[in-house]
Design an enzyme around this catalytic site. Structure first.
Site, short mmCIF file in Angstrom:
data_model
loop_
_atom_site.label_atom_id
_atom_site.label_comp_id
_atom_site.label_asym_id
_atom_site.label_seq_id
_atom_site.Cartn_x
_atom_site.Cartn_y
_atom_site.Cartn_z
N ASP A 67 0.23 -3.37 -7.68
CA ASP A 67 -0.25 -2.07 -8.13
C ASP A 67 0.69 -1.40 -9.13
O ASP A 67 1.83 -1.86 -9.35
CB ASP A 67 -0.48 -1.14 -6.92
CG ASP A 67 0.69 -1.15 -5.93
OD1 ASP A 67 1.75 -1.73 -6.24
OD2 ASP A 67 0.54 -0.56 -4.84
N ASN A 136 -0.04 5.26 6.47
CA ASN A 136 -1.45 5.47 6.86
C ASN A 136 -2.22 4.14 6.88
O ASN A 136 -3.43 4.12 6.94
CB ASN A 136 -2.12 6.47 5.92
CG ASN A 136 -2.12 6.01 4.47
OD1 ASN A 136 -1.67 4.91 4.16
ND2 ASN A 136 -2.63 6.84 3.57
N HIS A 138 -2.11 1.85 4.44
CA HIS A 138 -2.53 1.32 3.14
C HIS A 138 -1.75 0.04 2.78
O HIS A 138 -0.63 -0.16 3.19
CB HIS A 138 -2.47 2.38 2.02
CG HIS A 138 -1.14 2.79 1.52
ND1 HIS A 138 -0.76 4.11 1.41
CD2 HIS A 138 -0.08 2.07 1.06
CE1 HIS A 138 0.45 4.16 0.91
NE2 HIS A 138 0.89 2.95 0.69
N GLU A 143 -6.19 2.94 -0.02
CA GLU A 143 -6.03 4.01 0.95
C GLU A 143 -7.13 3.95 2.01
O GLU A 143 -8.15 3.28 1.81
CB GLU A 143 -6.10 5.36 0.21
CG GLU A 143 -5.00 5.56 -0.83
CD GLU A 143 -3.66 5.96 -0.22
OE1 GLU A 143 -3.43 5.69 0.98
OE2 GLU A 143 -2.83 6.53 -0.96
C1 GLP Z 1 3.70 2.22 -1.78
C2 GLP Z 1 3.25 0.87 -2.31
C3 GLP Z 1 2.88 -0.08 -1.18
C4 GLP Z 1 3.99 -0.08 -0.14
C5 GLP Z 1 4.16 1.30 0.41
C6 GLP Z 1 5.15 1.39 1.56
O1 GLP Z 1 2.63 3.00 -1.41
N1 GLP Z 1 2.12 0.99 -3.19
O2 GLP Z 1 2.66 -1.37 -1.71
O3 GLP Z 1 3.68 -0.99 0.88
O4 GLP Z 1 4.58 2.11 -0.66
O5 GLP Z 1 6.42 1.64 1.10
P1 GLP Z 1 7.74 1.53 1.96
O6 GLP Z 1 8.03 0.09 2.10
O7 GLP Z 1 8.77 2.27 1.16
O8 GLP Z 1 7.47 2.18 3.28
#
Ligand code: GLP
Length: 242
Positions: A67, A136, A138, A143
């Site tokens: 993404d 959440n 995702h 989402e």
């Molecule tokens: C962002 C990214 C996700 C990732 C998420 C969790 O939203 N788009 O791909 O999994 O963050 O991040 P973290 O690993 O910092 O909790």
């Protein structure tokens, strides 16, 4: 689903890096689906260490990221392209032209997403997809409520995701509201999926995603339907699973 328990973040990162290394060794021209967020950073650090030792060669590897924020340029230090360059690409011998991240500067969403889908198809699909997990549920930026059948598309970020990201930006106005993300369908087409989770704050969502009902309200729960998923977590993140 396979679950690998590690005592702490460092060991979790090593385990995940081991799985990715095995993929690169078995298929030197593999396609890796890569992720951002804080969780995979340790995995990338470990891959870099093994590369530095001469144990890994990324010269034939292609990477396709999940993404990117719509509107952020590659040199914006909050863009995912920048993140990948800093945390992995510039430290290893992957060819820059073989690294793909959605084009955040393409304001025509349909064009940006169609060309990303074409890239994925042209590369022959993803051999191994690395995923983090949002609080959440995702994955990528899919989402809660997102249809399972989507390929790369433009999403409106959930308020909770915007709030979680706000700490990285100088002001709330600068936090992107939209992003391009591979869809659930794209992610599910990966031949192998590795999910990394760390810390107590992920424990509840790990339980819901992997042991609760499969529902679009918890996007990661769809992974229960994939036939080759490995969940790699530290004790804290796995503390609430049965
Ligand atoms: C962002 C990214 C996700 C990732 C998420 C969790 O939203 N788009 O791909 O999994 O963050 O991040 P973290 O690993 O910092 O909790």
């Amino acid at each position: 689903m396979q679950i690998i328990r590690a005592t702490d973040y460092y060991r979790m990162s090593r385990m995940a890096a081991n799985i990715i290394s095995a993929q690169v060794i078995i298929k030197p021209d593999c396609v890796l689906g890569l992720a951002t967020g804080s969780t995979p950073i340790g995995t990338y650090e470990q891959l870099i260490r093994w590369y530095d030792k001469g144990d890994l060669d990324f010269s034939g590897v292609t990477s396709i990221n999940l993404d990117e924020y719509k509107g952020l340029s590659p040199d914006n230090d909050q863009s995912y392209r920048y993140f990948m360059n800093e945390h992995l690409f510039k430290h290893i011998n992957i060819k820059p032209e073989n690294t793909y991240v959605p084009n955040g500067l393409e304001m025509d969403s349909e064009k940006a997403c169609a060309s990303y889908n074409e890239i994925i198809a042209r590369c022959g699909g993803i051999d191994l997809q690395l995923l983090g997990l949002g609080h959440n549920g995702h994955i990528g930026f899919n989402e809660p409520g997102e249809a399972f059948e989507k390929e790369t598309h433009c999403v409106d970020l959930a308020q909770s995701t915007i709030d979680a990201n706000a700490r990285f930006f100088a002001s709330m106005d600068l936090v992107p509201r939209q992003a391009y993300t591979m869809g659930i369908k794209t992610i599910m087409q990966a031949r192998k999926i590795v999910v990394v989770v760390s810390g107590e704050s992920k424990a509840q969502i790990v339980r819901e995603a992997f042991f609760g009902p499969c529902t679009p309200q918890v996007p990661a729960s769809v992974l229960q339907l994939h036939n080759n998923v490995t969940l790699v977590g530290d004790e804290a993140a796995l503390s609430l699973i049965p």
